[in-house]
Design a protein around this motif. Structure first.
Motif, PDB file in Angstrom:
ATOM      1  N   TYR B 317      57.173  83.888  65.925  1.00 35.58           N
ATOM      2  CA  TYR B 317      56.020  84.789  65.968  1.00 35.58           C
ATOM      3  C   TYR B 317      55.533  84.990  64.540  1.00 35.58           C
ATOM      4  N   ILE B 318      54.299  84.627  64.293  1.00 36.01           N
ATOM      5  CA  ILE B 318      53.762  84.722  62.934  1.00 36.01           C
ATOM      6  C   ILE B 318      52.396  85.381  62.980  1.00 36.01           C
ATOM      7  N   SER B 319      52.272  86.475  62.287  1.00 35.31           N
ATOM      8  CA  SER B 319      51.011  87.191  62.339  1.00 35.31           C
ATOM      9  C   SER B 319      50.614  87.654  60.945  1.00 35.31           C
ATOM     10  N   HIS B 320      49.316  87.615  60.656  1.00 39.90           N
ATOM     11  CA  HIS B 320      48.788  88.068  59.366  1.00 39.90           C
ATOM     12  C   HIS B 320      49.615  87.520  58.200  1.00 39.90           C
ATOM     13  N   SER B 321      49.872  86.223  58.241  1.00 44.37           N
ATOM     14  CA  SER B 321      50.754  85.626  57.246  1.00 44.37           C
ATOM     15  C   SER B 321      50.117  84.400  56.619  1.00 44.37           C
ATOM     16  N   VAL B 322      50.562  84.084  55.419  1.00 43.55           N
ATOM     17  CA  VAL B 322      50.127  82.850  54.758  1.00 43.55           C
ATOM     18  C   VAL B 322      51.374  82.011  54.497  1.00 43.55           C
ATOM     19  N   LYS B 343      55.030  94.593  46.732  1.00 46.08           N
ATOM     20  CA  LYS B 343      55.358  94.677  45.317  1.00 46.08           C
ATOM     21  C   LYS B 343      54.804  93.458  44.595  1.00 46.08           C
ATOM     22  N   LEU B 344      53.895  93.712  43.647  1.00 44.29           N
ATOM     23  CA  LEU B 344      53.275  92.607  42.936  1.00 44.29           C
ATOM     24  C   LEU B 344      53.109  93.023  41.484  1.00 44.29           C
ATOM     25  N   GLU B 345      53.536  92.189  40.561  1.00 43.82           N
ATOM     26  CA  GLU B 345      53.449  92.481  39.128  1.00 43.82           C
ATOM     27  C   GLU B 345      54.008  93.875  38.832  1.00 43.82           C
ATOM     28  N   GLY B 346      55.126  94.184  39.449  1.00 42.25           N
ATOM     29  CA  GLY B 346      55.801  95.444  39.161  1.00 42.25           C
ATOM     30  C   GLY B 346      55.184  96.680  39.786  1.00 42.25           C
ATOM     31  N   GLU B 347      54.106  96.479  40.570  1.00 41.14           N
ATOM     32  CA  GLU B 347      53.462  97.645  41.187  1.00 41.14           C
ATOM     33  C   GLU B 347      53.475  97.495  42.691  1.00 41.14           C
ATOM     34  N   PHE B 348      53.419  98.600  43.398  1.00 38.20           N
ATOM     35  CA  PHE B 348      53.283  98.529  44.851  1.00 38.20           C
ATOM     36  C   PHE B 348      51.818  98.650  45.222  1.00 38.20           C
ATOM     37  N   LYS B 349      51.356  97.743  46.073  1.00 33.44           N
ATOM     38  CA  LYS B 349      49.965  97.801  46.526  1.00 33.44           C
ATOM     39  C   LYS B 349      49.983  97.967  48.037  1.00 33.44           C
ATOM     40  N   ARG B 350      49.111  98.846  48.501  1.00 30.78           N
ATOM     41  CA  ARG B 350      49.044  99.127  49.922  1.00 30.78           C
ATOM     42  C   ARG B 350      48.160  98.087  50.610  1.00 30.78           C
ATOM     43  N   VAL B 351      48.677  97.441  51.648  1.00 26.21           N
ATOM     44  CA  VAL B 351      47.866  96.514  52.437  1.00 26.21           C
ATOM     45  C   VAL B 351      47.924  96.987  53.879  1.00 26.21           C
ATOM     46  N   ASP B 352      46.737  97.027  54.518  1.00 28.35           N
ATOM     47  CA  ASP B 352      46.678  97.617  55.857  1.00 28.35           C
ATOM     48  C   ASP B 352      47.517  96.889  56.899  1.00 28.35           C
ATOM     49  N   ARG B 353      47.332  95.589  56.945  1.00 22.51           N
ATOM     50  CA  ARG B 353      48.111  94.828  57.933  1.00 22.51           C
ATOM     51  C   ARG B 353      48.543  93.541  57.269  1.00 22.51           C
ATOM     52  N   LEU B 354      49.812  93.320  57.212  1.00 18.35           N
ATOM     53  CA  LEU B 354      50.298  92.094  56.582  1.00 18.35           C
ATOM     54  C   LEU B 354      51.610  91.677  57.220  1.00 18.35           C
ATOM     55  N   GLY B 355      51.768  90.363  57.395  1.00 18.63           N
ATOM     56  CA  GLY B 355      53.034  89.820  57.885  1.00 18.63           C
ATOM     57  C   GLY B 355      53.853  89.378  56.686  1.00 18.63           C
ATOM     58  N   VAL B 356      53.896  88.054  56.430  1.00 21.48           N
ATOM     59  CA  VAL B 356      54.700  87.556  55.330  1.00 21.48           C
ATOM     60  C   VAL B 356      53.897  86.541  54.532  1.00 21.48           C
ATOM     61  N   LEU B 357      54.231  86.394  53.259  1.00 26.67           N
ATOM     62  CA  LEU B 357      53.608  85.379  52.413  1.00 26.67           C
ATOM     63  C   LEU B 357      54.716  84.454  51.925  1.00 26.67           C
ATOM     64  N   ILE B 358      54.655  83.189  52.303  1.00 26.08           N
ATOM     65  CA  ILE B 358      55.720  82.252  51.918  1.00 26.08           C
ATOM     66  C   ILE B 358      55.113  81.127  51.086  1.00 26.08           C
TER      67      ILE B 358
END
Lengths: 596, 399
Positions: B317-322, B343-358
């Motif tokens: 099952y893969i959703s909202h993913s790259v 967590k990106l470049e040491g900061e937390f960024k809020r994303v509304d809907r996200l699965g995984v980025l591989i």
């Protein structure tokens, strides 16, 4: 082998012919020339490549003409030996690709009749014969002339009195006709005229073609008319530009992931075929020349492992003279162009002996595709660099696909094995891409070895032919002497030549020969040689043995030649580039060898 | 008129997707970002293009070659020295000898529509800069105007100045090159600095546009932009579709691809060449699937981007993913979308809907489950049954 071209129509023939010769240059570049007709006959030719000719050529007006780019066989590269050749009166011009075998006797005969020869070439006899037989119709003269010739040829000729007419003929050497609107073309190869038309007629052996801008007439050597429909050529010219790369060779190396993908797609190895193949030879004999021979040699290991089929590999130029043996092997001929004379002759010999033949060819519509009983197309697209890269890689894919099919047909491989192998094959494009990503690291190694005068390439088992190919690439484009050897054979002689001045490139991937290769690397480094090893990703052990290691991704051992070959292509390319060599046009070589 | 495209950058913020692919080559609806810009130029009759390339230039050159497939003529200039601070002005200075008279300048890593180039060409002024409104101006160079004249430009301001931002798309003339040389000599390499230098003496006209322009800043922007681009997707099948396949909405299937029975595809979905999908796979809207991708039975993919050579085994099952190029995922992988703090470049960024980025070329074992918003790098190996709760660096072995 040479490239020839002819044009008749409404454009300025000079420009069409020069552009076409540019695309034929891969066939030879010792000298070049063109002849243009406009009531009189103007010929301009010189020793040197096309760039040189373009620089010095004067304006020549006229709407029909012929052109030639030469790869010397008879007579040194010099102005007198360049084509077009003209007759004694300067009325007829002729270009020729091939060899006239009975040129010596014809020359004597013609000289006795008072013809004056100006060159050392075999070609010149043809133009004097045309002069001898000419009686107002060039086609008739051509027919009479051809009856006297023995050997291989594709020719194109024109007469100053016959405005707008080009007469060509073919026997063994290739010739295609391109049909335009109120203009027509003739060339050794499709790309030369693809810019103007995609409607082509492939001429067959023993046919004469007479072109004007409005008519195309094919006849046989007896004068009987032949009807033939044109074919639409799907090839695009895209591959003929360098698109930002410094050399065609580098561009083509980087195109390999796509070429592999296309070849696998075309191989019919998928569930749709139901994995049912009819390919069950008892033995196989692979016949090829040069780089194709090395692809065939790798194929031998694939066929023996996957299909348990005894396989031999022979150089095409040698096979023709071999004895007929009692066994009836399947003959597999490999030729990128499908026009390699040695390989074609070998296929013909095999057919005479009653063997079935399979051709592995890149160019659709080429002679071998008609000669062989069946054809596997490598889908590499147009390759311009003289040193074969993407066509070789796709030949390896072809060998692998055929081996899998044969393995299934002969029930040595289960369909699940075949499915597994094809799935692994589909990962090859990305694996090749990761090898290409190491181009900069390979460049650094090339700098280390570029000063060497001699080097060795070692490999074992199916990576032995890869070592041969690596050495061939190095020789042909960087002009450094290089030899490929099976690792175990080194101590039977060549080890005597290994010193600190001979770099050794050793393929030591993780397969059944790995331990032995480590031993071989030890032997050469003990003699002070610098060792560049090609190993499997994650193998830190190898770094203890070799001075430098380039890693390839982990794949089934049978697939390693595809990746190790790419490393060696890049190594040869960067070395040659550092040395400033003419990479796309190495000296004395040409792309498709259409002479014996 | 000639156009210069700057495509030499790496796009480090888009890692792991730019580890071996330069940012201009990131696929959006199966077309590299750069292709949108080239298309926009061609549609406006601008066919003479000089492209500055550098990072992984082979990927760009092998794709576009001489440009004839896009009906343009591309000439490449290699930005050999990628100096640490090399910016857009430095990249532009590489082509000073190639350009005469007026020319357009485009970033190669933005999605640019033909309409926007049209706006730029229709306006007046020797120097022009295309500006657009943004909800998040702080990510960009913010522009202050007086009438239609640019009076100031500030890179990533911390306090709110205006909602108008620079798109990095210009019309210049070759007179800009001496100015660039001067600015570079003073140790600045960005075009913003060049602009600041000329604003006091020369009029720079702002060309406001509402046409499509977007920049992929963060990796999850790939998904948003993909969804937007897919709205233009058309139904077209060059591959083989077995009996018993349901196609709804706009679905593009590339040549040599096979869709096996029982598969349900709800467009907009685009599938590349040589793929093998099914039997019995569900693909839901706004999904792009590259070339040579395999998806095994009983897998569900929704609003995702699968790049070339990805292999997805059955029951996932893969959703909202790259999923990056060449990554292999074994059976029963689970990446559910949810609101996430990435967590990106040491900061937390809020994303509304996200699965995984591989990232590319990773291998994920069977029955692996990943928390929403995790980033898994390139060349990772994850053992079967792993549960991933944080980001995983490139080249990591998880055992």
């Amino acid at each position: 082998m040479c490239g020839i071209i002819g044009y008749t129509g409404n454009r300025q023939a000079r420009d069409v012919i020069l552009a076409g010769l540019r695309r034929l240059e891969y066939r030879g570049y010792d000298s070049a020339g063109i002849a243009i007709g406009n009531g009189s006959l103007n010929v301009f030719k010189d020793k040197g490549d096309l760039d040189h000719l373009v620089k010095i050529i004067p304006e020549m007006r006229g709407k029909f003409g012929i052109g030639h780019t030469r790869w010397a066989t008879h007579g040194k590269p010099m102005k007198n030996n360049s084509h077009p050749m003209v007759d004694c009166n300067g009325e007829i011009a002729l270009v020729h690709n091939g060899i006239i075998e009975n040129n010596v006797s014809l020359r004597e005969e013609l000289m006795k009749k008072g013809h004056v020869f100006r060159s050392e070439t075999d070609t010149e006899v043809v133009v004097h014969l045309l002069e001898e037989y000419y009686d107002g119709d060039l086609e008739v003269a051509m027919r009479k002339t051809l009856a006297r010739l023995q050997g291989s040829y594709a020719v194109a000729a024109m007469h100053q009195k016959e405005n707008g007419k080009i007469v060509g003929a073919r026997n063994i050497s290739p010739l295609v006709v391109g049909l335009g609107k109120r203009e027509n073309f003739l060339a050794s190869d499709v790309p030369a005229i693809l810019e103007y038309t995609d409607r082509m007629i492939y001429l067959l052996d023993g046919e004469i073609i007479t072109l004007t801008k409005d008519t195309v007439r094919i006849t046989d050597f007896k004068g009987k008319s032949i009807k033939r429909n044109w074919q639409k050529v799907e090839m695009t010219l895209e591959g003929a530009e360098k698109g930002g790369y410094e050399h065609f060779m580098l561009k083509e190396i980087f195109e390999q992931p796509n070429s592999i993908r296309d070849t696998i797609l075309g191989s019919n190895l998928n569930a749709e075929s139901g994995y049912s193949f009819d390919l069950k030879p008892d033995t196989v004999k692979i016949i090829a020349c040069g780089t194709s021979y090395h692809a065939g040699y790798v194929g031998k290991y694939m066929m023996e492992e996957l299909a348990r089929t005894p396989t031999t590999v022979e150089l095409a130029s040698e096979y023709r003279f071999s004895s007929d043996t009692s066994q009836a092997p399947l003959i597999i001929g490999i030729s990128q162009s499908g026009e390699t004379t040695d390989t074609l002759s070998a296929i013909k010999t095999a057919k005479k002996r009653g063997f079935s033949t399979l051709g592995i060819v890149n160019i659709v519509g080429s002679t071998m595709t008609r000669e062989a009983d069946s054809v596997f197309y490598t889908r590499a697209g147009l390759e311009v660099g003289v040193a074969a890269t993407k066509t070789y890689i796709t030949q390896l894919i072809a060998m692998l696909s055929i081996s899998i099919k044969m393995g299934v047909a002969k029930e040595h491989l289960g369909i699940d094995d075949a499915r597994y192998l094809t799935q692994e094959m589909r990962k090859l494009p990305k694996h090749v891409r990761s090898v290409l990503d190491q181009s900069d690291a390979i460049f650094d190694l090339a700098q280390e070895i570029s000063g060497a005068r001699s080097m060795f390439f070692l490999g074992r088992n199916m990576n032995f032919p890869v070592a041969l190919e690596g050495a061939l690439k190095m020789k042909e484009i960087s002009y450094i002497h290089a030899e490929g050897y099976p690792g175990g054979e080194l101590k039977h002689g060549p080890l005597a030549l290994v010193t600190e001045e001979t770099p050794v490139i050793a393929i030591a991937v993780k397969d059944q020969t790995y331990e032995k290769m480590l031993g071989n690397i030890g032997e050469v480094s003990a003699r002070g040689a610098m060792v560049i090893a090609i190993g499997t990703e994650g193998d830190r052990e190898l770094e203890k043995y070799a001075d430098h290691v380039i890693y390839i991704p982990e794949v089934p051992p049978l697939f390693t030649p595809i990746l190790t070959s790419v490393v060696l292509q890049l190594l040869a390319y960067h070395t040659a580039n550092i040395l400033g060599c003419e990479i796309d046009k190495p000296r004395h070589l040409a792309k498709s060898v259409t002479v014996e | 008129m000639k156009a210069v495209i700057l495509a030499a950058g790496e796009g480090t913020r888009l890692r792991p997707f730019t580890n071996s692919e330069p940012k201009p080559m990131i696929p959006i609806a199966n077309r590299p970002i750069l292709e949108y810009g080239i298309d926009a130029l061609a549609k406006n009759g601008i066919t003479d293009i000089t492209m500055v390339v550098g990072y992984r230039k082979e990927r760009i050159m092998s794709h576009f070659e001489d440009g004839s497939d896009w009906k343009v003529k591309i000439h490449y200039v290699d930005q050999k020295k990628r100096v640490a601070h090399a910016g857009t002005a430095y990249a532009l200075s590489m082509v000073s000898s190639e350009v005469q008279g007026d020319f357009l300048l485009l970033p190669g890593d933005n999605i640019i529509s033909p309409g926007l180039i049209g706006n730029l060409l229709d306006s007046k002024g020797k120097y022009r800069l295309v500006v657009t409104e943004s909800e998040t101006p702080s990510k960009y160079g913010v522009v202050e105007l007086s009438g239609d004249t640019v009076v100031n430009i500030v890179e990533k301001p911390e306090t709110h100045i205006s909602n108008l931002i620079s798109t990095g798309i210009y019309k210049f003339s070759d007179e800009i090159f001496p100015v660039i040389d001067k600015v570079i000599k003073s140790g600045k390499y960005g075009l913003t600095s060049v602009l600041q230098t000329i604003i006091p003496t020369t009029k720079v006209t702002a060309v406001k546009t509402s046409k499509v322009w977007s920049d992929v800043v963060y990796p999850w922007d790939i998904l948003t932009m993909n969804a937007v681009a897919l709205r233009k997707c058309v139904s077209q099948t060059s591959g083989t579709v077995d009996k018993g396949v349901t196609l709804k909405g706009s679905v593009t299937i590339g040549k040599g691809s096979v869709i096996r029975s029982g598969t349900h595809i709800m467009g907009p979905v685009v599938i590349g060449e040589g793929c093998e999908i099914g039997p019995s796979v569900c693909i839901y809207p706004s999904t792009s699937i590259g070339n040579n991708v395999r998806i095994g039975p009983f897998t569900i993919v929704e609003n995702s981007v699968l790049m070339n050579d990805v292999q997805l085994s059955s029951g996932s099952y893969i959703s909202h993913s790259v999923i990056g190029e060449g990554t292999e995922i074994n059976p029963q992988f689970c990446a559910v979308e949810a609101p996430a703090d990435v967590k990106l470049e040491g900061e937390f960024k809020r994303v509304d809907r996200l699965g995984v980025l591989i990232g590319e070329k990773s291998v994920i074992g069977s029955q692996v489950s990943v928390d929403s918003g995790c980033i898994i790098g390139s060349n990772c190996r994850l053992a079967s049954h792993s549960t991933v709760r944080t980001n995983i660096e490139d080249n990591t072995r998880v055992i």
